[in-house]
Design a protein around this motif. Structure first.
Motif, short mmCIF file in Angstrom:
data_model
loop_
_atom_site.label_atom_id
_atom_site.label_comp_id
_atom_site.label_asym_id
_atom_site.label_seq_id
_atom_site.Cartn_x
_atom_site.Cartn_y
_atom_site.Cartn_z
N VAL A 1 0.83 -1.20 0.00
CA VAL A 1 0.00 0.00 0.00
C VAL A 1 0.87 1.25 0.00
O VAL A 1 0.58 2.23 -0.69
CB VAL A 1 -0.94 -0.02 1.22
CG1 VAL A 1 -1.67 1.31 1.36
CG2 VAL A 1 -1.94 -1.16 1.11
N GLN A 2 1.96 1.20 0.77
CA GLN A 2 2.86 2.35 0.85
C GLN A 2 3.49 2.65 -0.52
O GLN A 2 3.66 3.81 -0.90
CB GLN A 2 3.96 2.06 1.88
CG GLN A 2 4.79 3.26 2.30
CD GLN A 2 4.07 4.14 3.30
OE1 GLN A 2 3.12 3.73 3.94
NE2 GLN A 2 4.53 5.38 3.43
N ALA A 3 3.82 1.59 -1.26
CA ALA A 3 4.53 1.77 -2.54
C ALA A 3 3.58 2.00 -3.71
O ALA A 3 3.80 2.88 -4.54
CB ALA A 3 5.41 0.55 -2.81
N ALA A 4 2.52 1.19 -3.79
CA ALA A 4 1.64 1.23 -4.97
C ALA A 4 0.37 2.03 -4.75
O ALA A 4 -0.31 2.39 -5.72
CB ALA A 4 1.28 -0.20 -5.40
N GLY A 5 0.01 2.27 -3.49
CA GLY A 5 -1.23 2.99 -3.21
C GLY A 5 -2.38 2.03 -2.94
O GLY A 5 -2.34 0.86 -3.35
N PRO A 6 -3.42 2.49 -2.26
CA PRO A 6 -4.53 1.60 -1.90
C PRO A 6 -5.32 1.08 -3.10
O PRO A 6 -5.76 -0.07 -3.11
CB PRO A 6 -5.40 2.48 -0.99
CG PRO A 6 -5.02 3.88 -1.32
CD PRO A 6 -3.59 3.84 -1.72
N ALA A 7 -5.51 1.89 -4.13
CA ALA A 7 -6.31 1.47 -5.28
C ALA A 7 -5.65 0.30 -6.01
O ALA A 7 -6.29 -0.71 -6.32
CB ALA A 7 -6.53 2.64 -6.23
N ALA A 8 -4.36 0.44 -6.31
CA ALA A 8 -3.65 -0.64 -6.99
C ALA A 8 -3.60 -1.90 -6.14
O ALA A 8 -3.67 -3.03 -6.66
CB ALA A 8 -2.23 -0.18 -7.34
N THR A 9 -3.51 -1.75 -4.84
CA THR A 9 -3.50 -2.91 -3.94
C THR A 9 -4.80 -3.68 -4.02
O THR A 9 -4.82 -4.92 -4.06
CB THR A 9 -3.24 -2.45 -2.49
OG1 THR A 9 -1.98 -1.79 -2.43
CG2 THR A 9 -3.25 -3.63 -1.54
N LEU A 10 -5.92 -2.97 -4.06
CA LEU A 10 -7.23 -3.63 -4.15
C LEU A 10 -7.37 -4.40 -5.46
O LEU A 10 -7.89 -5.53 -5.48
CB LEU A 10 -8.34 -2.58 -4.03
CG LEU A 10 -8.46 -1.90 -2.65
CD1 LEU A 10 -9.45 -0.74 -2.72
CD2 LEU A 10 -8.90 -2.91 -1.60
N VAL A 11 -6.91 -3.83 -6.57
CA VAL A 11 -6.99 -4.53 -7.85
C VAL A 11 -6.12 -5.79 -7.83
O VAL A 11 -6.56 -6.87 -8.26
CB VAL A 11 -6.55 -3.60 -8.99
CG1 VAL A 11 -6.48 -4.36 -10.32
CG2 VAL A 11 -7.52 -2.43 -9.12
N ALA A 12 -4.90 -5.67 -7.31
CA ALA A 12 -3.98 -6.81 -7.30
C ALA A 12 -4.52 -7.94 -6.41
O ALA A 12 -4.46 -9.12 -6.79
CB ALA A 12 -2.61 -6.36 -6.80
N CYS A 13 -5.04 -7.59 -5.24
CA CYS A 13 -5.57 -8.62 -4.34
C CYS A 13 -6.79 -9.31 -4.93
O CYS A 13 -6.97 -10.52 -4.79
CB CYS A 13 -5.91 -7.99 -2.99
SG CYS A 13 -4.48 -7.51 -2.01
#
Length: 404
Positions: free
Chosen positions: A359-371
């Motif tokens: 989350v720190q590196a990619a941001g919350p939005a990208a984290t949700l898509v990846a997960c």
């Protein structure tokens, strides 16, 4: 007649339901407060890291407690395990607002108190589902499990809204004070219960993990659960940063809870639900519905998507536990479910810890898509494994028939 009615009317199980509901509301409130309080006390440039550490501290020590305390707790009844867990949580969570009131709370002490409160969490969870198997007949296990899911998810509807209001009026420590009080009530409620089923004999007090490893289906289900909850782990880290206020976090969790409540009610009304297909289908659907959250949709679309994700999520807790209850006798369930709890207690905070730098590196939005994408892929892998296993069993049965 509702399938929940015989569960509610049971002399033992019906007595503890009010305590479970009250405690679940407290947990629904603290789901918002734990991360929000970490944001307030953490250094500004390390907020994502400390949110992840706080959420992990609230669950991860349960794995240690499940292993280290097994010789002391393995032979106890389900109600006793829940009471002990609730009492410990009440003491440690109650210390958070107490320290905050005297300006003595730091982010390190906060994480330590959360860790202490979680020491018996795996045993407490095992105790709930063990009590279901101890006091209810097998045909009521699925609706009873679904009712426990319903109580938990219903709390995410009311709890976050109440938490947002209470945080705005009195601050986040007040929410944990309420949660501690509800755990104290839960401890009193379960301490008075005497389960009708006999406790396990010494020869049945075998290691729960060994029992799981000897059963191919239970082992596969445990592996699936590990990865499912691991991929879910980054979500609590992403949500406080994905939203813009505590009230908005509450709205996001509430919409998820509404969908989960509807799904839990539907699950209990499907007594012939095929457990394995429903379990794997829940994983795939949840992953697919998680992905749109990070695609920059309007906020109303995010809320709708989370409601549908909750609907997809809700069958998993009930069906996965029902598979365990179907495979393991009630007197042997506590150590087996505690071992399962160890896996889940490790997987979720591990995902949270791994998700914090993501989350720190990619941001919350990208984290949700990846997960979401990884979760859907996990479900598809589980489908292939099940089909391959069934094909192997079919070939084995054919060859055995030919030899005979």
């Amino acid at each position: 007649m509702s399938p929940y009615w015989p569960v509610v009317r049971d002399r033992v199980f019906g007595r503890v339901l009010p305590g479970l509901a009250l405690s679940a509301i407290g947990d629904g409130m603290s789901a918002v407060a734990i991360g929000w309080l970490a944001v307030q006390y953490a250094p500004h440039h390390q907020r994502g890291l400390w949110v992840g550490l706080a959420i992990a501290a609230y669950t991860l020590p349960g794995a240690l407690g499940a292993i280290v305390l097994a010789p002391l707790l393995r032979g106890r009844g389900g109600a006793h395990l829940v009471a002990l867990d609730a009492l410990l949580r009440a003491v440690f969570l109650g210390a958070v607002p107490l320290l905050a009131a005297f300006d003595a709370l730091t982010i390190g002490r906060y994480a330590a108190l959360l860790a202490g409160s979680a020491l018996l969490s795996a045993w407490g969870s095992a105790g709930r589902y063990t009590l279901v198997a101890q006091v209810l007949p097998a045909d009521l296990h699925l609706p009873a499990n679904a009712l426990l899911t319903l109580i938990t998810e219903a709390s995410t509807v009311a709890g976050p809204i109440l938490a947002g209001l209470l945080i705005g009026a009195l601050g986040a420590p007040a929410v944990l004070a309420v949660d501690a009080a509800t755990f104290a009530a839960l401890a009193v409620c379960f301490a008075a219960v005497r389960a009708r089923a006999p406790l396990p004999s010494p020869e049945h007090r075998s290691a729960g993990l060994a029992t799981i490893c000897r059963d191919r289906e239970l082992l596969g289900l445990t592996v699936l659960s590990f990865w499912f909850f691991l991929l879910f782990g980054p979500l609590p880290v992403a949500m406080p940063l994905f939203a813009s206020s505590a009230q908005e976090i509450g709205m996001l969790y509430t919409c998820f809870g509404i969908g989960a409540v509807i799904g839990a009610i539907a699950t209990g009304h499907l007594p012939r639900l095929p457990l394995w297909p429903a379990t794997i289908g829940s994983v795939i659907a949840f992953g697919l519905l998680l992905m749109p959250l990070g695609m920059g949709l309007p906020r109303w679309a995010d809320l709708l998507t989370l409601a549908l994700a909750g609907l997809a999520w809700s069958p998993y807790p009930a069906t996965s536990v029902s598979l365990f209850q179907r495979a393991v006798p009630a007197e042997r369930l506590p150590p087996v479910l505690a071992a399962r709890g160890v896996v889940l207690v490790i997987s979720t905070p591990l995902g949270t810890l791994l998700g914090a730098p993501l989350v720190q590196a990619a941001g919350p939005a990208a984290t949700l898509v990846a997960c979401g994408a990884a979760t859907a892929a996990l479900g598809l892998v589980a489908v292939l494994v099940r089909l391959r296993a069934r094909a192997g069993l079919g070939a084995y049965a054919t060859s055995s028939s030919t030899l005979r």
